[in-house]
Design an enzyme around this catalytic site. Sequence first.
Site, PDB file in Angstrom:
ATOM      1  N   ASN A  48       6.820 -12.632   6.100  1.00 43.58           N
ATOM      2  CA  ASN A  48       6.146 -11.161   6.160  1.00 43.58           C
ATOM      3  C   ASN A  48       7.314 -10.793   5.857  1.00 43.58           C
ATOM      4  OD1 ASN A  48       5.296 -12.335   8.397  1.00 43.58           O
ATOM      5  ND2 ASN A  48       4.177 -10.940   8.715  1.00 43.58           N
ATOM      6  N   GLU A  50       7.735  -6.046   7.676  1.00 44.57           N
ATOM      7  CA  GLU A  50       6.981  -5.359   8.180  1.00 44.57           C
ATOM      8  C   GLU A  50       8.028  -4.521   8.335  1.00 44.57           C
ATOM      9  OE1 GLU A  50       4.669  -5.985  11.711  1.00 44.57           O
ATOM     10  OE2 GLU A  50       2.936  -7.265  10.235  1.00 44.57           O
ATOM     11  N   CYS A  59       4.885  -9.252   1.957  1.00 49.60           N
ATOM     12  CA  CYS A  59       3.996 -10.088   2.145  1.00 49.60           C
ATOM     13  C   CYS A  59       5.139 -11.709   2.307  1.00 49.60           C
ATOM     14  CB  CYS A  59       2.794 -10.075   0.810  1.00 49.60           C
ATOM     15  SG  CYS A  59       1.904  -9.190   2.173  1.00 49.60           S
ATOM     16  N   GLU A  61       4.581 -14.664   0.762  1.00 49.15           N
ATOM     17  CA  GLU A  61       3.995 -14.979  -0.765  1.00 49.15           C
ATOM     18  C   GLU A  61       4.917 -14.688  -0.940  1.00 49.15           C
ATOM     19  OE1 GLU A  61       2.271 -13.812   1.788  1.00 49.15           O
ATOM     20  OE2 GLU A  61       0.074 -14.145   0.868  1.00 49.15           O
ATOM     21  N   CYS A  92      -3.617 -11.340   0.367  1.00 45.32           N
ATOM     22  CA  CYS A  92      -4.487 -10.524   0.488  1.00 45.32           C
ATOM     23  C   CYS A  92      -3.581 -10.359  -1.729  1.00 45.32           C
ATOM     24  CB  CYS A  92      -3.169  -9.275   0.780  1.00 45.32           C
ATOM     25  SG  CYS A  92      -1.764  -8.749  -0.086  1.00 45.32           S
ATOM     26  N   CYS A  95      -0.696  -9.677  -3.353  1.00 50.89           N
ATOM     27  CA  CYS A  95       0.138 -11.270  -3.445  1.00 50.89           C
ATOM     28  C   CYS A  95      -0.903 -12.358  -4.346  1.00 50.89           C
ATOM     29  CB  CYS A  95      -0.375 -11.596  -2.234  1.00 50.89           C
ATOM     30  SG  CYS A  95       1.463 -11.197  -1.150  1.00 50.89           S
TER      31      CYS A  95
HETATM   32 ZN   LIG Z   1       0.105 -10.176   0.217  1.00 55.69          ZN
END
Ligand SMILES: [Zn+2]
Length: 136
Positions: A48, A50, A59, A61, A92, A95
């Site tokens: 990830n 940010e 993210c 993924e 999430c 993803c």
């Molecule tokens: Zn995600």
Amino acid sequence: MVDFRPVDWTVLITAARDAREHAYAPYSHFRVGAAALMEDGSISTGANVENRTYGLTLCAERVALATAVARGAGRARAIAVMTDTSPPATPCGLCLQTMAEFAGQDLPVLLVNLEGEQIEHKLSELLPHPFELPKP
Ligand SMILES: [Zn+2]
């Protein structure tokens, strides 16, 4: 064509764990690593990343899948996601929809944590009704 070769989860778990080390998570401190086995046999990893605006956060993924797609690795055969939560965190919705774009609904999604807990789902269990464009 369906690829029946077995997935070496040990390799994917190790790759996801290593990728997690590169997470850029100064705001949430929630570090995630992902490793996708692609149909060309390669493994694509992501962490990830940010952003101070929060909304630009990527993210792990999606980083792993986008990296693979950008180099022409084809579709995903399996993905492992490493977190440090118990139980291991679920991807999430963004993803999951991204997985639906680049894999079949039978994609195995292995959720793992640093302690070795593992939960395996099919993508269809996590996202039973992905968005589809109407057919023309
Ligand atoms: Zn995600």
